[in-house]
Design a protein around this motif. Structure first.
Motif, PDB file in Angstrom:
ATOM      1  N   ALA A  73     -12.293  84.068 187.915  1.00 57.95           N
ATOM      2  CA  ALA A  73     -11.635  85.360 188.130  1.00 57.95           C
ATOM      3  C   ALA A  73     -10.115  85.226 188.173  1.00 57.95           C
ATOM      4  O   ALA A  73      -9.415  86.235 188.262  1.00 57.95           O
ATOM      5  N   TYR A  74      -9.605  83.988 188.072  1.00 60.00           N
ATOM      6  CA  TYR A  74      -8.163  83.753 188.228  1.00 60.00           C
ATOM      7  C   TYR A  74      -7.659  82.910 187.057  1.00 60.00           C
ATOM      8  O   TYR A  74      -8.354  82.024 186.558  1.00 60.00           O
ATOM      9  N   GLY A  75      -6.422  83.185 186.634  1.00 58.76           N
ATOM     10  CA  GLY A  75      -5.844  82.447 185.526  1.00 58.76           C
ATOM     11  C   GLY A  75      -4.377  82.172 185.754  1.00 58.76           C
ATOM     12  O   GLY A  75      -3.784  82.540 186.771  1.00 58.76           O
ATOM     13  N   ARG A  76      -3.752  81.561 184.759  1.00 57.40           N
ATOM     14  CA  ARG A  76      -2.352  81.170 184.867  1.00 57.40           C
ATOM     15  C   ARG A  76      -1.387  82.241 184.386  1.00 57.40           C
ATOM     16  O   ARG A  76      -0.182  82.118 184.576  1.00 57.40           O
ATOM     17  N   ARG A  77      -1.893  83.291 183.731  1.00 60.40           N
ATOM     18  CA  ARG A  77      -1.021  84.345 183.215  1.00 60.40           C
ATOM     19  C   ARG A  77      -1.418  85.688 183.807  1.00 60.40           C
ATOM     20  O   ARG A  77      -2.596  85.960 184.032  1.00 60.40           O
ATOM     21  N   SER A  78      -0.416  86.510 184.032  1.00 60.33           N
ATOM     22  CA  SER A  78      -0.685  87.846 184.542  1.00 60.33           C
ATOM     23  C   SER A  78      -1.423  88.663 183.495  1.00 60.33           C
ATOM     24  O   SER A  78      -0.982  88.740 182.336  1.00 60.33           O
ATOM     25  N   PRO A  79      -2.525  89.315 183.861  1.00 64.41           N
ATOM     26  CA  PRO A  79      -3.202  90.178 182.883  1.00 64.41           C
ATOM     27  C   PRO A  79      -2.427  91.460 182.599  1.00 64.41           C
ATOM     28  O   PRO A  79      -2.742  92.160 181.633  1.00 64.41           O
ATOM     29  N   LEU A  80      -1.411  91.745 183.394  1.00 63.26           N
ATOM     30  CA  LEU A  80      -0.622  92.966 183.203  1.00 63.26           C
ATOM     31  C   LEU A  80       0.561  92.745 182.279  1.00 63.26           C
ATOM     32  O   LEU A  80       0.953  93.635 181.531  1.00 63.26           O
ATOM     33  N   THR A  81       1.154  91.545 182.319  1.00 57.44           N
ATOM     34  CA  THR A  81       2.346  91.269 181.510  1.00 57.44           C
ATOM     35  C   THR A  81       2.125  90.188 180.473  1.00 57.44           C
ATOM     36  O   THR A  81       2.968  90.006 179.590  1.00 57.44           O
ATOM     37  N   ALA A  82       1.015  89.421 180.590  1.00 57.94           N
ATOM     38  CA  ALA A  82       0.710  88.275 179.730  1.00 57.94           C
ATOM     39  C   ALA A  82       1.694  87.136 179.925  1.00 57.94           C
ATOM     40  O   ALA A  82       1.736  86.200 179.130  1.00 57.94           O
ATOM     41  N   ARG A  83       2.486  87.195 180.990  1.00 59.53           N
ATOM     42  CA  ARG A  83       3.437  86.120 181.272  1.00 59.53           C
ATOM     43  C   ARG A  83       2.902  85.227 182.378  1.00 59.53           C
ATOM     44  O   ARG A  83       2.146  85.658 183.241  1.00 59.53           O
ATOM     45  N   ALA A  84       3.348  83.952 182.345  1.00 56.61           N
ATOM     46  CA  ALA A  84       2.938  82.999 183.369  1.00 56.61           C
ATOM     47  C   ALA A  84       4.029  82.787 184.397  1.00 56.61           C
ATOM     48  O   ALA A  84       3.769  82.713 185.593  1.00 56.61           O
ATOM     49  N   ALA A  85       5.251  82.665 183.941  1.00 60.09           N
ATOM     50  CA  ALA A  85       6.362  82.364 184.838  1.00 60.09           C
ATOM     51  C   ALA A  85       7.363  83.514 184.805  1.00 60.09           C
ATOM     52  O   ALA A  85       7.655  84.063 183.738  1.00 60.09           O
ATOM     53  N   PRO A  86       7.931  83.886 185.940  1.00 58.19           N
ATOM     54  CA  PRO A  86       8.860  85.025 185.981  1.00 58.19           C
ATOM     55  C   PRO A  86      10.261  84.647 185.520  1.00 58.19           C
ATOM     56  O   PRO A  86      11.206  84.584 186.306  1.00 58.19           O
ATOM     57  N   VAL A  87      10.413  84.369 184.218  1.00 56.47           N
ATOM     58  CA  VAL A  87      11.725  84.065 183.655  1.00 56.47           C
ATOM     59  C   VAL A  87      12.406  85.377 183.303  1.00 56.47           C
ATOM     60  O   VAL A  87      11.849  86.196 182.563  1.00 56.47           O
ATOM     61  N   PRO A  88      13.610  85.624 183.788  1.00 52.43           N
ATOM     62  CA  PRO A  88      14.278  86.901 183.510  1.00 52.43           C
ATOM     63  C   PRO A  88      14.589  87.083 182.029  1.00 52.43           C
ATOM     64  O   PRO A  88      14.670  86.109 181.262  1.00 52.43           O
ATOM     65  N   ASP A  89      14.776  88.322 181.631  1.00 52.94           N
ATOM     66  CA  ASP A  89      15.224  88.601 180.272  1.00 52.94           C
ATOM     67  C   ASP A  89      16.590  87.963 180.046  1.00 52.94           C
ATOM     68  O   ASP A  89      17.397  87.831 180.967  1.00 52.94           O
ATOM     69  N   GLY A  90      16.848  87.584 178.799  1.00 48.48           N
ATOM     70  CA  GLY A  90      18.128  86.963 178.466  1.00 48.48           C
ATOM     71  C   GLY A  90      18.074  85.449 178.423  1.00 48.48           C
ATOM     72  O   GLY A  90      19.078  84.805 178.100  1.00 48.48           O
ATOM     73  N   TYR A  91      16.896  84.874 178.738  1.00 51.20           N
ATOM     74  CA  TYR A  91      16.751  83.408 178.723  1.00 51.20           C
ATOM     75  C   TYR A  91      15.562  83.074 177.825  1.00 51.20           C
ATOM     76  O   TYR A  91      14.525  82.583 178.267  1.00 51.20           O
ATOM     77  N   ALA A  92      15.757  83.332 176.529  1.00 46.64           N
ATOM     78  CA  ALA A  92      14.653  83.265 175.573  1.00 46.64           C
ATOM     79  C   ALA A  92      14.125  81.843 175.408  1.00 46.64           C
ATOM     80  O   ALA A  92      12.908  81.627 175.328  1.00 46.64           O
ATOM     81  N   MET A  93      15.016  80.861 175.342  1.00 44.08           N
ATOM     82  CA  MET A  93      14.546  79.492 175.137  1.00 44.08           C
ATOM     83  C   MET A  93      13.836  78.963 176.370  1.00 44.08           C
ATOM     84  O   MET A  93      12.799  78.306 176.275  1.00 44.08           O
ATOM     85  N   LEU A  94      14.359  79.269 177.543  1.00 46.95           N
ATOM     86  CA  LEU A  94      13.696  78.845 178.776  1.00 46.95           C
ATOM     87  C   LEU A  94      12.293  79.437 178.845  1.00 46.95           C
ATOM     88  O   LEU A  94      11.325  78.748 179.181  1.00 46.95           O
ATOM     89  N   ARG A  95      12.180  80.724 178.518  1.00 48.86           N
ATOM     90  CA  ARG A  95      10.867  81.364 178.549  1.00 48.86           C
ATOM     91  C   ARG A  95       9.933  80.728 177.531  1.00 48.86           C
ATOM     92  O   ARG A  95       8.763  80.453 177.827  1.00 48.86           O
ATOM     93  N   GLN A  96      10.416  80.489 176.322  1.00 47.03           N
ATOM     94  CA  GLN A  96       9.560  79.901 175.294  1.00 47.03           C
ATOM     95  C   GLN A  96       9.030  78.546 175.727  1.00 47.03           C
ATOM     96  O   GLN A  96       7.845  78.244 175.582  1.00 47.03           O
TER      97      GLN A  96
END
Length: 417
Positions: free
Chosen positions: A57-80
């Motif tokens: 019932a639990y995973g590594r990514r949010s089912p609402l945003t499909a993101r795993a880590a809360p990297v802010p916008d503007g940091y595209a390489m860090l997020r990738q």
């Protein structure tokens, strides 16, 4: 109880705070103010932590945003880079990639590697034997696992300071204690870009020439499996390098602190190295190098009598679960003969750490060499200890550990848990 706040923890000894929440509110809610936003939960008991780690019932990514880590916008390489780390992937991507990474880190590979582990440890400790003042993290605990994982990947040993600097920069963007400043995020973005570029070049070189190392295995994987992207492969290399050394660095630093505080235990291990595997397992349980991991609820569930909603975030406090008396009698006692079973210091379920066997072997071998050759751990040594902890609740351990031998023994700046 007051909302749990990791920024207020004493990182040198967070265990009394964990105990209070584990006893009073083991599945603890921190709700966002002003609306029906997803709830953040802190889970403190071993049974509940194990249930989430192993549960579907639990995973590594949010089912609402499909993101795993809360990297802010503007940091595209860090997020990738971070979003493609194995630890943040769910099946089927996780399954495909782990199948490629696990064999070179498995028991057979680790057994072959053990003589080389000892060589590296002895090379690093040799100059420390001649010094009355040793900075243990930079002199041993950080370079030792970096040289090991770098050797497995097939990168030049001389690059370890470069890798260490960029790993620390990535770690600075973790934001686990509120210090995730714009400067830290900018530094992490640069580090992510530099590591991504480096490993893409190395992967290309391995496609032209297979060198029999882990980078070559990943390059072949990318050729054989069209679903593995170049971004995933480069991010996996960065993940192996960073997570593959930070946990062992923390484990070694905290193990040495435990031995300095317990000289009779150091004498016992020195006299009988066969006790080292059990000792390492107990060091992992008693003061784990990873204090918390995160999961997201993929569907509504019940945990510890609380209603968890789809999209809620759960922080599983491993440091608390591993001190739960319901699972470990007298949990605050460090007992190297304890039968702790398969504890969760390296996780459980499909995300059980692929490098756990390597980390254990590094710690067993490294501590054996240190007990024999590091002056601060010598029988009857009088050692002054100065320690600072990194402001990080995930990768938990000393950022600086200065050992001054012959100066009168005391533990400065730390209470021994």
């Amino acid at each position: 109880m007051a909302p749990f706040d990791p920024a207020r923890l004493d990182l040198a000894d967070p265990y009394p705070v964990y105990r209070r929440y584990r006893e009073a509110d083991p599945v603890h809610a921190v709700r966002a103010p002003g609306g029906p936003a997803a709830t953040t939960w802190y889970v403190f008991g071993h049974a509940d932590v194990a249930r989430v780690l192993a549960g579907r019932a639990y995973g590594r990514r949010s089912p609402l945003t499909a993101r795993a880590a809360p990297v802010p916008d503007g940091y595209a390489m860090l997020r990738q880079v971070v979003e493609n780390w194995l630890v943040f992937l769910d099946p089927p991507r996780h399954t495909r990639l782990r199948a490629r990474v696990a064999p070179p880190l498995g028991p057979a590979a680790v057994a072959v590697l053990r003589p080389r582990l000892r060589e590296i440890a002895e090379e690093l400790v040799a100059p420390l034997e001649r010094r009355s003042v040793v900075e243990f993290v930079e002199g041993f605990a950080a370079p030792y696992p970096l040289l090991v994982i770098g050797g497995l990947l097939g990168v030049e040993a001389e690059r370890w300071p470069w890798f260490r600097a960029r790993a620390v920069a990535l770690q600075g963007a973790g934001g686990t204690r509120g210090e995730r400043t714009a400067a830290a995020l900018d530094g992490a973005e640069r580090a992510a870009a530099e590591l991504d570029g480096f490993f893409r070049r190395e992967l290309a070189a391995r496609r032209a020439e297979d060198r029999g190392d882990l980078l070559s295995a990943l390059a072949r994987a990318g050729t054989e499996d069209p679903f593995l992207s170049e971004a995933e492969l480069a991010a996996t290399c960065t993940h192996l390098l960073t997570a593959g050394h930070e946990t062992t660095t923390g484990l070694l630093g905290k193990s040495v602190l435990a031995l300095l505080a317990r000289p009779l235990l150091a004498d016992e291990l020195r006299a009988d190295p066969g006790l080292l595997p059990g000792a390492v397992d107990e060091f992992l349980r008693h003061d784990p190098p990873v204090q918390t991991v995160t999961r997201w609820a993929h569907r509504d569930a019940e945990l510890g009598g609380r209603s968890i909603r789809r999209g809620d975030r759960l922080h599983l406090v491993l440091g608390s679960a591993l001190r739960d008396p319901a699972c470990f009698p007298e949990p605050d006692v460090l007992d190297i003969r304890r039968d702790s079973g398969r504890h969760c210091a390296f996780g459980l379920g499909i995300h059980y750490c692929a490098g756990a066997g390597l980390a254990r072997a590094e710690a067993e071998t490294g501590l054996g060499v240190l007990l024999d050759r590091l002056p601060a751990l010598a029988p009857g040594a009088r050692t002054r200890v100065e320690v600072e902890y990194a402001p990080d609740w995930v990768f938990h351990g000393p950022s600086r550990l200065t050992l001054t031998t012959g100066a009168g023994g005391c533990l400065s700046g730390r209470r021994v848990p």
